[in-house]
Design a protein around this motif. Structure first.
Motif, PDB file in Angstrom:
ATOM      1  N   TYR A 136       1.021  -1.108   0.016  1.00  0.00           N
ATOM      2  CA  TYR A 136       0.001   0.157  -0.217  1.00  0.00           C
ATOM      3  C   TYR A 136       0.693   1.986   0.291  1.00  0.00           C
ATOM      4  CZ  TYR A 136       1.002   0.055   5.042  1.00  0.00           C
ATOM      5  OH  TYR A 136       1.134   0.048   6.069  1.00  0.00           O
ATOM      6  N   LEU A 137       1.963   1.149   0.392  1.00  0.00           N
ATOM      7  CA  LEU A 137       3.240   2.446  -0.011  1.00  0.00           C
ATOM      8  C   LEU A 137       3.263   3.049  -1.487  1.00  0.00           C
ATOM      9  CD1 LEU A 137       5.558   1.384   2.621  1.00  0.00           C
ATOM     10  CD2 LEU A 137       3.726   2.937   2.780  1.00  0.00           C
ATOM     11  N   SER A 138       3.658   4.157  -1.418  1.00  0.00           N
ATOM     12  CA  SER A 138       3.462   4.657  -3.136  1.00  0.00           C
ATOM     13  C   SER A 138       5.383   5.539  -2.663  1.00  0.00           C
ATOM     14  CB  SER A 138       2.063   5.398  -3.065  1.00  0.00           C
ATOM     15  OG  SER A 138       1.981   5.922  -4.406  1.00  0.00           O
ATOM     16  N   ARG A 139       5.962   6.181  -3.810  1.00  0.00           N
ATOM     17  CA  ARG A 139       6.925   6.522  -4.297  1.00  0.00           C
ATOM     18  C   ARG A 139       6.981   7.107  -5.500  1.00  0.00           C
ATOM     19  NH1 ARG A 139       6.201   5.781   0.308  1.00  0.00           N
ATOM     20  NH2 ARG A 139       7.735   5.241   2.235  1.00  0.00           N
ATOM     21  N   SER A 160       9.694  -3.492   5.122  1.00  0.00           N
ATOM     22  CA  SER A 160       8.668  -4.040   6.680  1.00  0.00           C
ATOM     23  C   SER A 160       7.962  -2.621   6.893  1.00  0.00           C
ATOM     24  CB  SER A 160      10.345  -3.839   7.764  1.00  0.00           C
ATOM     25  OG  SER A 160      10.549  -2.416   7.648  1.00  0.00           O
ATOM     26  N   ARG A 161       7.634  -2.481   5.774  1.00  0.00           N
ATOM     27  CA  ARG A 161       6.563  -1.245   6.928  1.00  0.00           C
ATOM     28  C   ARG A 161       5.236  -1.461   5.926  1.00  0.00           C
ATOM     29  NH1 ARG A 161       9.219   4.199   6.786  1.00  0.00           N
ATOM     30  NH2 ARG A 161       7.442   4.831   7.735  1.00  0.00           N
ATOM     31  N   GLY A 162       4.987  -2.332   5.009  1.00  0.00           N
ATOM     32  CA  GLY A 162       3.581  -2.614   4.345  1.00  0.00           C
ATOM     33  C   GLY A 162       3.990  -2.502   3.321  1.00  0.00           C
ATOM     34  N   GLY A 163       4.570  -2.802   2.151  1.00  0.00           N
ATOM     35  CA  GLY A 163       5.478  -2.831   1.063  1.00  0.00           C
ATOM     36  C   GLY A 163       5.255  -1.636   0.157  1.00  0.00           C
ATOM     37  N   LEU A 164       6.279  -1.859  -0.483  1.00  0.00           N
ATOM     38  CA  LEU A 164       5.903  -0.650  -1.663  1.00  0.00           C
ATOM     39  C   LEU A 164       5.002  -1.460  -3.489  1.00  0.00           C
ATOM     40  CD1 LEU A 164       7.183   1.902  -2.968  1.00  0.00           C
ATOM     41  CD2 LEU A 164       8.166   0.446  -4.092  1.00  0.00           C
ATOM     42  N   GLY A 165       3.616  -0.891  -3.237  1.00  0.00           N
ATOM     43  CA  GLY A 165       2.668  -1.333  -3.782  1.00  0.00           C
ATOM     44  C   GLY A 165       2.903  -0.226  -5.231  1.00  0.00           C
ATOM     45  N   LYS A 166       3.700   1.109  -5.242  1.00  0.00           N
ATOM     46  CA  LYS A 166       3.337   2.062  -6.771  1.00  0.00           C
ATOM     47  C   LYS A 166       4.406   2.961  -6.516  1.00  0.00           C
ATOM     48  CE  LYS A 166       0.516   5.800  -9.166  1.00  0.00           C
ATOM     49  NZ  LYS A 166      -0.262   6.810  -8.609  1.00  0.00           N
ATOM     50  N   LEU A 167       5.252   2.353  -7.722  1.00  0.00           N
ATOM     51  CA  LEU A 167       6.678   2.972  -7.952  1.00  0.00           C
ATOM     52  C   LEU A 167       6.793   4.081  -9.205  1.00  0.00           C
ATOM     53  CD1 LEU A 167       9.906   4.182  -6.785  1.00  0.00           C
ATOM     54  CD2 LEU A 167      10.601   2.291  -8.322  1.00  0.00           C
ATOM     55  N   SER A 168       6.852   5.941  -8.883  1.00  0.00           N
ATOM     56  CA  SER A 168       6.988   6.464  -9.861  1.00  0.00           C
ATOM     57  C   SER A 168       8.205   6.968 -10.506  1.00  0.00           C
ATOM     58  CB  SER A 168       6.109   7.595 -10.145  1.00  0.00           C
ATOM     59  OG  SER A 168       6.125   8.578 -11.498  1.00  0.00           O
ATOM     60  N   ILE A 169       9.380   7.182 -10.607  1.00  0.00           N
ATOM     61  CA  ILE A 169      10.371   7.118 -11.575  1.00  0.00           C
ATOM     62  C   ILE A 169       9.941   8.466 -12.510  1.00  0.00           C
ATOM     63  CG2 ILE A 169      12.796   6.550 -11.802  1.00  0.00           C
ATOM     64  CD1 ILE A 169      12.425   4.620 -10.926  1.00  0.00           C
ATOM     65  N   ARG A 170      10.768   9.896 -12.059  1.00  0.00           N
ATOM     66  CA  ARG A 170       9.657  10.926 -13.320  1.00  0.00           C
ATOM     67  C   ARG A 170      11.467  11.504 -13.672  1.00  0.00           C
ATOM     68  NH1 ARG A 170       3.812  12.409 -13.401  1.00  0.00           N
ATOM     69  NH2 ARG A 170       2.656  10.703 -12.566  1.00  0.00           N
ATOM     70  N   GLY A 171      11.928  11.289 -14.706  1.00  0.00           N
ATOM     71  CA  GLY A 171      13.453  12.099 -14.768  1.00  0.00           C
ATOM     72  C   GLY A 171      14.541  11.183 -14.599  1.00  0.00           C
ATOM     73  N   SER A 172      15.630  11.761 -14.222  1.00  0.00           N
ATOM     74  CA  SER A 172      16.830  11.064 -13.595  1.00  0.00           C
ATOM     75  C   SER A 172      18.414  11.976 -13.193  1.00  0.00           C
ATOM     76  CB  SER A 172      17.208   9.771 -15.099  1.00  0.00           C
ATOM     77  OG  SER A 172      18.547   9.799 -14.266  1.00  0.00           O
ATOM     78  N   ASN A 173      18.725  11.906 -11.696  1.00  0.00           N
ATOM     79  CA  ASN A 173      19.963  12.352 -11.864  1.00  0.00           C
ATOM     80  C   ASN A 173      20.999  12.871 -13.207  1.00  0.00           C
ATOM     81  OD1 ASN A 173      22.876  13.916 -10.470  1.00  0.00           O
ATOM     82  ND2 ASN A 173      21.801  13.487  -8.934  1.00  0.00           N
ATOM     83  N   SER A 174      21.400  14.147 -13.439  1.00  0.00           N
ATOM     84  CA  SER A 174      22.090  13.825 -14.642  1.00  0.00           C
ATOM     85  C   SER A 174      23.242  13.570 -14.412  1.00  0.00           C
ATOM     86  CB  SER A 174      22.064  15.443 -14.804  1.00  0.00           C
ATOM     87  OG  SER A 174      22.806  16.598 -14.109  1.00  0.00           O
ATOM     88  N   LEU A 175      23.995  13.179 -13.012  1.00  0.00           N
ATOM     89  CA  LEU A 175      25.227  12.736 -12.828  1.00  0.00           C
ATOM     90  C   LEU A 175      25.450  11.595 -12.289  1.00  0.00           C
ATOM     91  CD1 LEU A 175      26.729  16.012 -10.802  1.00  0.00           C
ATOM     92  CD2 LEU A 175      27.100  15.552 -13.471  1.00  0.00           C
ATOM     93  N   ARG A 176      24.446  11.141 -11.597  1.00  0.00           N
ATOM     94  CA  ARG A 176      23.938  10.039 -10.962  1.00  0.00           C
ATOM     95  C   ARG A 176      22.402   9.438 -11.443  1.00  0.00           C
ATOM     96  NH1 ARG A 176      26.780  13.229  -6.805  1.00  0.00           N
ATOM     97  NH2 ARG A 176      24.265  13.149  -6.287  1.00  0.00           N
ATOM     98  N   GLY A 177      22.270   9.090 -12.863  1.00  0.00           N
ATOM     99  CA  GLY A 177      20.891   8.670 -13.131  1.00  0.00           C
ATOM    100  C   GLY A 177      20.910   7.184 -12.871  1.00  0.00           C
ATOM    101  N   VAL A 178      19.434   7.399 -12.508  1.00  0.00           N
ATOM    102  CA  VAL A 178      19.075   5.783 -12.632  1.00  0.00           C
ATOM    103  C   VAL A 178      19.446   4.600 -13.302  1.00  0.00           C
ATOM    104  CG1 VAL A 178      16.915   4.432 -11.724  1.00  0.00           C
ATOM    105  CG2 VAL A 178      16.979   6.170 -10.915  1.00  0.00           C
ATOM    106  N   THR A 179      20.000   3.647 -12.633  1.00  0.00           N
ATOM    107  CA  THR A 179      20.091   3.114 -13.902  1.00  0.00           C
ATOM    108  C   THR A 179      19.737   1.338 -13.267  1.00  0.00           C
ATOM    109  OG1 THR A 179      22.475   1.424 -12.354  1.00  0.00           O
ATOM    110  CG2 THR A 179      22.549   3.653 -13.709  1.00  0.00           C
TER     111      THR A 179
END
Length: 644
Positions: A136-139, A160-179
Motif C-alpha cells: 500500500y506504500l507509494s513512492r 517491513s512497513r507495508g510493502g511498496l505498491g506503486k513506484l514512479s520515476i520521472r527524470g533522472s539525476n544528470s550525474l548519478r542517474g537511475v540505472t
C-alpha cells in the motif's frame, strides 16, 4: 566499530567517526535520507572485538573498522540472516556498500535460524512476518532525486512497513542517474509492487525491467515514456512473468515494436487498457495481434503510430469489449479504414470515441461510425478538416444514443451544420461543445426554424470569433432547456444576443461563463439575476470591462444559491464589495477580484465579513491593496485559501 555515515540528500557518503561529540549519544535515531524509508532504532554502544589483524598496522586499523575488511560474500551471508526489517534498516545506515549489499538480496535468498535447532534452513519469504505486505506504500522520485541509492533505500525500508505498491520515476539525476542496478534493488526487495512508471530514464534498459518482471509478479500497471534503451525483450519478460497486468502505456520508446505487443496480448489475459504513442517500430502486425488476442480490452489509445486501414479493421471486428477509443495522428489511415471500422459491427459496446488529426475521418466514414456504434454516447472530433455540414447532419441522424458532441478546429462545419445536427440528434443529446471552429459565422438561415432540441442541457462555445449575436440568438431558440452556458472568448457577443438567450432558457441557468465577452454590460447581469437568480450557482465575468457595481447589487439581491463568483478585471470598486458583504442571504465560497484596480484597502472589513464563508479568495494584481492589508487578511481569514 562500523563507520557511521550521514546522508545529505545528494548521495554523498562520508566516512569517519560519529557525528555526535559524545559516543554515548549513538543511540539516537538518524536517517539515511529524510524522505527514504530507512529506520534506525536505538542501539547499544558497539564493541571492538578484533584489536589486531595480520598484515595491518595500528594506524590502518584506526582509519578503517575491522568489519570493513570482510569481503562482500561474507557480509552477504550475514545480512541474509537478519531477522527483521528494523535490523536491516540499521545496517543500511552504515555505508553505501552495506546499503547496496542489502538491496541485492532476493526474497528467496533470505535465511533464518530455526528457533528449535541451531541449523540454518532456507525459508521462503512467505514465512517471514516482516516481509508479508499488501503493497500500500507509494513512492515518487523526480529529477535529481532519482538515483540508485534512493531506490536501494526504498527497497530496504519499505519491506517491513507495508510493502511498496506503486513506484514512479520521472527524470533522472544528470550525474548519478537511475540505472539497471537501482531498478534491480526494487525487484529484489519489493515483490508487492503493482504499478511502475518510468519517464525519461535513458540509463534503464532491458536488464533492469526484466528483473522487475522476475521479482514483481503482481505487477498490474506499467507506464513507459521516453525509455530509449528498453526493447521488446523487456515486454516479453513482463508478459511471461506478470499475468495480472491490466494497464500498459508506452510512449516514445523507440526500441519497442510488434514482438513485445504480441507477447502482451497473448500472455496477459486481464489486460483492459492500452495506450501506444509515437513508437516508430509499432506497426499493423503488433497492434492487430494485440487487439485480436486481448479479449478484455476496454480502453484503447493509438496516437502517432505507423498503422494502416488494416489495424482499424481489426478494431472494428475484434473490439467487442472496447468502451473507450482514442485515435490521434494516424496519417496512414484512409477513409476506408474508418468506414470498415464502423461497418464491421464489432464496436457494439463503444460509448466514447475521440478522433484527432486523422484525414480518414470524412463525411462518409463519420456516418458509418454513427450507424455501426449503436451505443456511442460521447463523440469528440479535433482538427478533422474533411468533416463538413453534411457529415455532421448524417452522423447526428445515425447516432441515436449520442449524449455529448464536441468539435474542435473543424473549420468546414458552419452554423448551418450545427443547427442541422441539433434538429436531427434525437432526444438524448445533452451537451454541445464548439472550440475554435472558424467556419461558424453569423448568417441568415435559408429555411424555417427547425423544432427545438429540448434535451440539451449544456452549451459551450469557446473562442469561435465568428459566433456572434445572431448565432447565439438562434441557438438559444433551439435549446430552451439549457442550464450550463460557457461563451468564454466570444468577443463578438453583445447584449442583443445574450438577452434573448436568457429569456428563452426555461429550466433556469445554473452555471454561466462569460469570461472574455468584453462587450456585454450590466443590463445582461441584471436580467440574468432577475430571471435565473434562484438557480444560479456559478458566474464567471472575467475580463468583462463594462461590468460595474450595479451588477454586484443585482447579484446580492437575487442570487441566493451563488457560491462561485469571478469578477476579475471588471470595473468593480470598494462599494461593490461592500454590497456583497451586506447580503446576508448570499453564501459565496469562492470570490475572484484579480486585476480589479479600483479595489483598495477600504475593502478590508468587507472582505473579512465575506471571509466567514469563503474557502478561496483571489486578490492578485489588485494594485491598490497594500501588502500590509494582504497580511492582515491572511491572518484573519486563516481558513481561506488566499491568492495575492
Amino acid at each position: 566499530m562500523p563507520t557511521l555515515v550521514n546522508y545529505s540528500g545528494d548521495d554523498e557518503f562520508y566516512s569517519g567517526g560519529s557525528f555526535y561529540p559524545n559516543p554515548m549519544d549513538l543511540g539516537c535515531m538518524f536517517s539515511i535520507v529524510s524522505q527514504v524509508d530507512v529506520y534506525c532504532p536505538p542501539s547499544k554502544r558497539p564493541r571492538i572485538s578484533a584489536p589486531f589483524i595480520f598484515g595491518r598496522n595500528e594506524l590502518e586499523l584506526d582509519k578503517k573498522p575491522s568489519i570493513e575488511v570482510l569481503p562482500d560474500e561474507c557480509l552477504f551471508e550475514i545480512f541474509r540472516r537478519l531477522d527483521g526489517g528494523k535490523e536491516k534498516s540499521s545496517c543500511a545506515c552504515v555505508s553505501k556498500r552495506w546499503l547496496m549489499l542489502l538491496s541485492s538480496i532476493r526474497k528467496a535468498e533470505i535465511c533464518h535460524e530455526s528457533p528449535v535447532s541451531n541449523d540454518v534452513d532456507m525459508v521462503t519469504g512467505d514465512e517471514d512476518q516482516d516481509l508479508e505486505s499488501d503493497g500500500y506504500l507509494s513512492r515518487c522520485l523526480e529529477g535529481k532525486k532519482a538515483t540508485d541509492i534512493r531506490l536501494a533505500a526504498i527497497a530496504v525500508g519499505t519491506s517491513s512497513r507495508g510493502g511498496l505498491g506503486k513506484l514512479s520515476i520521472r527524470g533522472s539525476n544528470s550525474l548519478r542517474g537511475v540505472t539497471n542496478l537501482g531498478l534491480s534493488s526494487i525487484a529484489h526487495g519489493c515483490p508487492s509492487l503493482k504499478a511502475l512508471t518510468l519517464w525519461n530514464v535513458p540509463y534503464i534498459g532491458d536488464d533492469g525491467l526484466s528483473e522487475i518482471a522476475k521479482g514483481c509478479n503482481l505487477l498490474e500497471k506499467l507506464d513507459l515514456c521516453q525509455c530509449p534503451t528498453i526493447s521488446n525483450k523487456s515486454l516479453i519478460a513482463i508478459a511471461e512473468n506478470c499475468p495480472n497486468l491490466t494497464s500498459l502505456n508506452i510512449e516514445s520508446c523507440s526500441k519497442i515494436g510488434n514482438e513485445g505487443l504480441e507477447a502482451i496480448g497473448r500472455l496477459c489475459p486481464k489486460l483492459h487498457s492500452v495506450s501506444i504513442k509515437d513508437c516508430p517500430l509499432v506497426r499493423d502486425h503488433g497492434v492487430s495481434n494485440l487487439l485480436s488476442t486481448a479479449s478484455m480490452l476496454s480502453k484503447v489509445k493509438l496516437q502517432s503510430v505507423n498503422i494502416t486501414d488494416f489495424s482499424l479493421a481489426v478494431i472494428g471486428h475484434y473490439g467487442k469489449a472496447i468502451t473507450n477509443l482514442v485515435l490521434s495522428g494516424l496519417q496512414n489511415v484512409s477513409e476506408r479504414g474508418f468506414w470498415v471500422m464502423g461497418n464491421a459491427q464489432g464496436l457494439q459496446k463503444l460509448t466514447s470515441l475521440t478522433v484527432t488529426s486523422c484525414r480518414g475521418i470524412t463525411d462518409v466514414s463519420l456516418e458509418a461510425i454513427g450507424k455501426g456504434c449503436i451505443n456511442l454516447k460521447q463523440m469528440c472530433l479535433r482538427k478533422c478538416c474533411f468533416v463538413s455540414n453534411n457529415g455532421m447532419v448524417a452522423f447526428a441522424k445515425a447516432a441515436g444514443s449520442l449524449e455529448c458532441l464536441q468539435l474542435e478546429e473543424c473549420n468546414r462545419v458552419t452554423l448551418s451544420g450545427i443547427v442541422g445536427a441539433l434538429s436531427n440528434c434525437g432526444t438524448k443529446l445533452k451537451s454541445l461543445t464548439l472550440v475554435k471552429c472558424m467556419g461558424i459565422r453569423d448568417m441568415a438561415l435559408g429555411f424555417a426554424m427547425p423544432s427545438p432540441c429540448t434535451s440539451l442541457r449544456s452549451l459551450s462555445v469557446r473562442y469561435c470569433p465568428g459566433f456572434g449575436t445572431a448565432s447565439l440568438a438562434m441557438v438559444g431558440k433551439l435549446c430552451p432547456q439549457i442550464q450550463h452556458v460557457d461563451l468564454s472568448g466570444l468577443c463578438g457577443i453583445t447584449d442583443a444576443g445574450l438577452l434573448p438567450l436568457l429569456e428563452s432558457c426555461e429550466a433556469g441557468l445554473v452555471k454561466v461563463n462569460l469570461s472574455g465577452c468584453f462587450n456585454i454590460t450590466d443590463d445582461v447581469i441584471l436580467a440574468l439575476a432577475r430571471l435565473h437568480g434562484g438557480t444560479l450557482e456559478l458566474l464567471n465575468l472575467e475580463g468583462c470591462r463594462k461590468i460595474t457595481d450595479a451588477s454586484l447589487v443585482a447579484i446580492a439581491d437575487n442570487c441566493l444559491l451563488l457560491n462561485d463568483l469571478d469578477v476579475s478585471k471588471c470595473a468593480i470598486t470598494d462599494s461593490g464589495v461592500a454590497v456583497l458583504s451586506c447580503a446576508e442571504q448570499l453564501s459565496l465560497q469562492v470570490l475572484s477580484l484579480s486585476g480589479c484596480s479600483k479595489i483598495s484597502n477600504k475593502s478590508m472589513p468587507f472582505l473579512e465579513k465575506l471571509g466567514k464563508n469563503l474557502v478561496g479568495l483571489n486578490v492578485q494584481h489588485c494594485n491598490s491593496i497594500s501588502s500590509s492589508t494582504v497580511e492582515l487578511l491572511l491572518d484573519s481569514l486563516w481558513k481561506c485559501d488566499i491568492l495575492s
